[in-house]
Write an enzyme that holds these catalytic residues in place. Structure first.
Site, PDB file in Angstrom:
ATOM      1  CG  ASP A   8      -4.005 -41.518  11.339  1.00  0.00           C
ATOM      2  OD1 ASP A   8      -3.111 -42.372  11.197  1.00  0.00           O
ATOM      3  OD2 ASP A   8      -4.781 -41.187  10.424  1.00  0.00           O
ATOM      4  CG  ASP A  10      -0.461 -40.392   5.876  1.00  0.00           C
ATOM      5  OD1 ASP A  10       0.393 -39.510   6.078  1.00  0.00           O
ATOM      6  OD2 ASP A  10      -0.170 -41.532   5.472  1.00  0.00           O
TER       7      ASP A  10
END
Length: 188
Positions: A8, A10
């Site tokens: 992922d 952020d």
């Protein structure tokens, strides 16, 4: 077929922002990220970012701006000795009903098709319940970090009874765990 470490963006690679990372100037890499990505670059794993970016679907940011942010991230990571083999971003708003927005596994399945990835021997490192659900839906091993939204989201992961989720402090610890687990599997 090769295994991958899906990341992922952020909260795992860079600081999460409640108002979205909308410009390159807002990208703040988390501590230890470059070292972790250097370690992954030296491994047999493909390194693939899978990120929900609803700011595009919400009209807050243009797709070209997101591409510029991702180009800058990839270059900065490469300059530090790491690599990103691909970046997949879901641009849709949460209510769009797409199959790519995590917790749906669409981005992982597309990456597997594009890059000949062995999902059963791959991992997804994220900071949210939706990341863990996407990993499981795609047949990957989920790894949760406490950075980003991780601490707050951990209660949701536990409430869902996802006992197989490995929890680490940050990307560095996650990568160390993955590389150790892989070494144990291959008998090295």
């Amino acid at each position: 077929m090769q295994p991958a470490v899906f990341l992922d963006r952020d909260g795992v690679i860079n600081q999460n922002r409640a108002d979205y990372v909308r410009t390159w100037d807002q990208v703040e890499f988390l501590p230890g990220v470059f070292d972790a990505l250097r370690r992954l670059a030296a491994s047999q794993f493909a390194v693939v970012v899978v990120t929900n970016q609803s700011a595009i679907g919400r009209g807050i940011m243009a797709a070209e701006t997101l591409q510029g942010i991702h180009d800058g991230m990839a270059q900065r990571i490469a300059d530090a000795g790491g690599r990103l083999d691909a970046i997949y971003a879901c641009p849709h708003a949460p209510d769009a009903g797409c199959d790519c927005r995590k917790p749906q596994p669409g981005m992982l399945l597309q990456a597997a098709a594009d890059l000949a990835i062995d999902l059963a021997n791959s991992y997804l490192v994220g900071d949210a319940l939706t990341d863990m659900e996407a990993a499981l839906a795609a047949g990957c091993r989920p790894v949760m970090v406490r950075t980003g939204r991780g601490v707050a989201q951990l209660a949701k992961v536990q409430a869902r009874g996802l006992d197989d989720v490995v929890v680490t402090e940050d990307l560095s610890e996650a990568v160390a765990w993955i590389l150790d687990a892989r070494a144990g599997q291959s008998g090295i």
